[in-house]
Motif scaffolding. Structure first.
Motif, mmCIF file in Angstrom:
data_model
loop_
_atom_site.group_PDB
_atom_site.id
_atom_site.type_symbol
_atom_site.label_atom_id
_atom_site.label_comp_id
_atom_site.label_asym_id
_atom_site.label_seq_id
_atom_site.Cartn_x
_atom_site.Cartn_y
_atom_site.Cartn_z
ATOM 1 N N ASP A 226 0.838 -1.296 -0.093
ATOM 2 C CA ASP A 226 0.093 0.139 0.043
ATOM 3 C C ASP A 226 0.802 1.260 -0.162
ATOM 4 O OD1 ASP A 226 -2.725 -1.225 -0.054
ATOM 5 O OD2 ASP A 226 -2.200 -1.650 2.127
ATOM 6 N N LEU A 227 1.875 1.577 -0.806
ATOM 7 C CA LEU A 227 2.753 2.468 -1.064
ATOM 8 C C LEU A 227 2.379 3.289 -2.040
ATOM 9 C CD1 LEU A 227 6.155 0.777 -0.128
ATOM 10 C CD2 LEU A 227 4.641 1.758 1.467
ATOM 11 N N PRO A 228 2.557 4.677 -2.203
ATOM 12 C CA PRO A 228 2.360 5.413 -3.151
ATOM 13 C C PRO A 228 3.289 5.172 -4.261
ATOM 14 C CG PRO A 228 3.387 6.683 -1.434
ATOM 15 C CD PRO A 228 3.036 5.355 -0.818
ATOM 16 N N VAL A 229 2.720 5.448 -5.538
ATOM 17 C CA VAL A 229 3.508 5.101 -6.851
ATOM 18 C C VAL A 229 4.288 6.566 -7.418
ATOM 19 C CG1 VAL A 229 3.356 3.977 -8.896
ATOM 20 C CG2 VAL A 229 1.915 3.181 -7.268
ATOM 21 N N PRO A 230 5.354 6.519 -7.169
ATOM 22 C CA PRO A 230 6.207 7.785 -7.875
ATOM 23 C C PRO A 230 6.094 7.725 -9.456
ATOM 24 C CG PRO A 230 7.753 6.297 -6.974
ATOM 25 C CD PRO A 230 6.309 5.753 -6.609
ATOM 26 N N ASP A 231 6.241 8.850 -10.073
ATOM 27 C CA ASP A 231 6.691 8.812 -11.398
ATOM 28 C C ASP A 231 7.937 8.277 -11.541
ATOM 29 O OD1 ASP A 231 5.274 9.204 -13.863
ATOM 30 O OD2 ASP A 231 5.894 11.261 -14.019
ATOM 31 N N TYR A 232 8.384 7.834 -12.917
ATOM 32 C CA TYR A 232 9.840 7.279 -12.973
ATOM 33 C C TYR A 232 10.522 7.914 -14.116
ATOM 34 C CZ TYR A 232 8.991 3.782 -9.501
ATOM 35 O OH TYR A 232 8.869 3.166 -8.080
ATOM 36 N N HIS A 233 11.702 8.085 -14.247
ATOM 37 C CA HIS A 233 12.609 8.624 -15.403
ATOM 38 C C HIS A 233 13.778 7.838 -15.414
ATOM 39 C CE1 HIS A 233 13.509 11.892 -18.422
ATOM 40 N NE2 HIS A 233 14.026 10.821 -18.728
ATOM 41 N N HIS A 234 14.038 6.895 -16.338
ATOM 42 C CA HIS A 234 15.151 5.969 -16.397
ATOM 43 C C HIS A 234 15.975 6.622 -17.460
ATOM 44 C CE1 HIS A 234 12.423 3.092 -14.386
ATOM 45 N NE2 HIS A 234 13.750 2.839 -13.526
ATOM 46 N N HIS A 235 17.127 7.093 -17.047
ATOM 47 C CA HIS A 235 17.698 8.078 -17.995
ATOM 48 C C HIS A 235 18.892 7.261 -18.577
ATOM 49 C CE1 HIS A 235 21.268 8.278 -15.078
ATOM 50 N NE2 HIS A 235 20.396 8.774 -14.338
ATOM 51 N N ARG A 236 19.672 7.515 -19.796
ATOM 52 C CA ARG A 236 20.465 7.082 -20.457
ATOM 53 C C ARG A 236 21.850 6.734 -19.634
ATOM 54 N NH1 ARG A 236 24.591 10.078 -22.839
ATOM 55 N NH2 ARG A 236 24.358 12.243 -22.313
ATOM 56 N N LEU A 237 22.456 5.862 -19.890
ATOM 57 C CA LEU A 237 23.714 5.462 -19.185
ATOM 58 C C LEU A 237 24.984 6.256 -20.041
ATOM 59 C CD1 LEU A 237 23.094 1.740 -18.462
ATOM 60 C CD2 LEU A 237 23.114 3.830 -16.700
ATOM 61 N N LEU A 238 25.725 6.983 -19.092
ATOM 62 C CA LEU A 238 26.764 7.582 -19.913
ATOM 63 C C LEU A 238 27.940 6.585 -20.162
ATOM 64 C CD1 LEU A 238 26.968 10.659 -20.000
ATOM 65 C CD2 LEU A 238 28.539 10.702 -18.128
ATOM 66 N N THR A 239 28.649 6.673 -21.365
ATOM 67 C CA THR A 239 29.287 5.788 -21.689
ATOM 68 C C THR A 239 30.859 6.268 -21.931
ATOM 69 O OG1 THR A 239 28.711 5.781 -23.880
ATOM 70 C CG2 THR A 239 27.945 4.243 -22.334
ATOM 71 N N ASP A 240 32.043 5.621 -22.073
ATOM 72 C CA ASP A 240 33.026 6.189 -22.453
ATOM 73 C C ASP A 240 33.245 6.398 -24.038
ATOM 74 O OD1 ASP A 240 33.806 3.675 -23.217
ATOM 75 O OD2 ASP A 240 35.038 3.124 -21.587
ATOM 76 N N GLU A 241 34.431 6.651 -24.513
ATOM 77 C CA GLU A 241 34.626 6.753 -26.053
ATOM 78 C C GLU A 241 34.482 5.407 -26.820
ATOM 79 O OE1 GLU A 241 38.432 6.552 -23.997
ATOM 80 O OE2 GLU A 241 36.703 7.849 -23.628
ATOM 81 N N THR A 242 34.518 4.412 -26.061
ATOM 82 C CA THR A 242 34.385 3.101 -26.761
ATOM 83 C C THR A 242 33.136 2.499 -26.501
ATOM 84 O OG1 THR A 242 35.062 1.690 -24.903
ATOM 85 C CG2 THR A 242 36.904 2.458 -26.070
ATOM 86 N N GLY A 243 32.218 3.354 -26.128
ATOM 87 C CA GLY A 243 30.727 2.878 -25.814
ATOM 88 C C GLY A 243 30.616 1.937 -24.728
ATOM 89 N N LYS A 244 31.723 1.858 -23.903
ATOM 90 C CA LYS A 244 31.589 1.071 -22.521
ATOM 91 C C LYS A 244 30.888 1.926 -21.559
ATOM 92 C CE LYS A 244 35.470 -0.798 -20.640
ATOM 93 N NZ LYS A 244 35.888 0.040 -19.781
ATOM 94 N N ARG A 245 30.173 1.359 -20.594
ATOM 95 C CA ARG A 245 29.693 1.965 -19.322
ATOM 96 C C ARG A 245 30.980 2.125 -18.395
ATOM 97 N NH1 ARG A 245 25.222 -1.227 -16.436
ATOM 98 N NH2 ARG A 245 25.814 0.232 -14.726
ATOM 99 N N PHE A 246 30.709 3.377 -17.643
ATOM 100 C CA PHE A 246 31.673 3.556 -16.642
ATOM 101 C C PHE A 246 31.436 2.776 -15.418
ATOM 102 C CE2 PHE A 246 31.375 7.844 -18.469
ATOM 103 C CZ PHE A 246 32.632 7.966 -19.106
ATOM 104 N N ALA A 247 32.588 2.359 -14.978
ATOM 105 C CA ALA A 247 32.259 1.245 -13.550
ATOM 106 C C ALA A 247 33.182 1.760 -12.691
ATOM 107 C CB ALA A 247 32.828 0.130 -14.101
ATOM 108 N N LYS A 248 33.062 1.486 -11.494
ATOM 109 C CA LYS A 248 33.563 2.030 -10.367
ATOM 110 C C LYS A 248 35.273 1.643 -10.316
ATOM 111 C CE LYS A 248 30.087 2.790 -7.277
ATOM 112 N NZ LYS A 248 28.914 2.306 -6.190
ATOM 113 N N ARG A 249 35.509 0.717 -10.960
ATOM 114 C CA ARG A 249 36.830 0.424 -11.201
ATOM 115 C C ARG A 249 37.811 1.361 -11.929
ATOM 116 N NH1 ARG A 249 33.867 -3.368 -13.300
ATOM 117 N NH2 ARG A 249 34.060 -3.800 -15.618
#
Ligand code: GLU
Length: 275
Positions: free
Chosen positions: A226-249
């Motif tokens: 019984d929780l309220p339902v927020p709106d969502y906005h899933h945004h694009r993921l930033l990638t490096d110049e090779t198209g790879k996602r940034f990772a913490k490493r």
């Protein structure tokens, strides 16, 4: 709008995080911007990374409300939600190790997959009550899983809205019997994030597109609790110049290392796609 940025302190923030934080902050506009520390994974989270989050976001020029919610200080909220779900008969203890699951998948000869990988094959779903009690009494570690079939049937058809992708029909069954409390933590990501967004009155959840499918599970939990339902906005993921996602490493692209290399906050915001 009430928005939030909810990083896990398992490493220094990188450019992808900067994008996500700036995105949430921009959506809050004249509303409220919250920061939440998602540190339920006590084995991987470190206090110095919490300090790093504060340091990097402040350096970028962001301001957030106090107090900052830290999930590791709110286990009781997650336990209360679990107790409610348990009261509805929707949870069961799962004693399986990764190896038990892999063995069962190999034995069955097929491995249906969901957004988080192989679906749980249901080994512990129908354990006799006596065996459950015995194994718990013997101190065998267990996770708590949601009985997805029952939960989805109880909730019926559900919808949610994504500002980028439009109206969505929730499909939590894609995930199978998800873990809601881990063996090593009294909650899981899905439960903690859903409970917290509700408790903090978040009206717009912004986060990366990698978490799009997870929202199906969150929508189901909202219905059951019984929780309220927020709106969502899933945004694009930033990638490096090779198209790879940034990772913490990728240390070279942490906000800290960009700062140390002499970049200004304005430059880092621009690198992250914000001017
Ligand atoms: N804590 C999650 C992460 O760092 C984000 C959770 C969310 O925004 O829902 O990936």
């Amino acid at each position: 709008m009430i928005t939030r940025f909810a990083p896990s302190p398992t490493g220094r923030l990188h450019l992808g995080h900067a994008y996500s934080a700036l995105f949430a902050h921009a959506q809050a506009a004249d509303g409220r911007f919250l920061l939440r520390i998602e540190d339920i994974d006590t084995g991987r989270c470190r206090p110095e990374f919490v300090d790093g989050i504060f340091e990097d976001l402040a350096w970028l020029g962001l301001e957030w409300e106090s107090p900052v919610r830290r999930q590791s200080e709110h286990w009781d909220d997650y336990r209360a939600a679990l107790a409610r779900l348990d009261g509805m008969g929707l949870l069961y203890p799962c004693f399986c190790t990764r190896k038990d699951i892999a063995d069962e998948v190999a034995r069955a000869g097929h491995a249906p997959h969901g957004p988080d990988g192989v679906l749980y094959p249901g080994l512990c779903r129908a354990l006799p009550a006596a065996e459950r009690a015995e194994r718990m009494a013997a101190g065998q570690p267990f996770a708590l899983r949601l009985d997805m079939g029952r939960a989805a049937a109880r909730a019926g058809t559900l919808h949610w809205h994504d500002r980028a992708a439009g109206p969505q029909r929730a499909a939590p069954e894609l995930f199978g019997d998800v873990v809601l409390a881990r063996k090593d933590s009294p909650t899981s990501y899905h439960l903690a994030v859903t409970v917290d967004d509700a408790l903090q009155d978040v009206t717009l959840v912004t986060r990366g597109a990698d978490l799009f499918a997870a929202t199906h599970v969150h929508r189901l939990l909202q219905a059951l609790l019984d929780l309220p339902v927020p709106d969502y906005h899933h945004h694009r993921l930033l990638t490096d110049e090779t198209g790879k996602r940034f990772a913490k490493r990728d240390r070279s692209l942490t906000i800290e290392s960009l700062r140390e290399a002499g970049h200004t906050p304005a430059e880092v915001c621009r690198l992250a796609g914000f001017s």
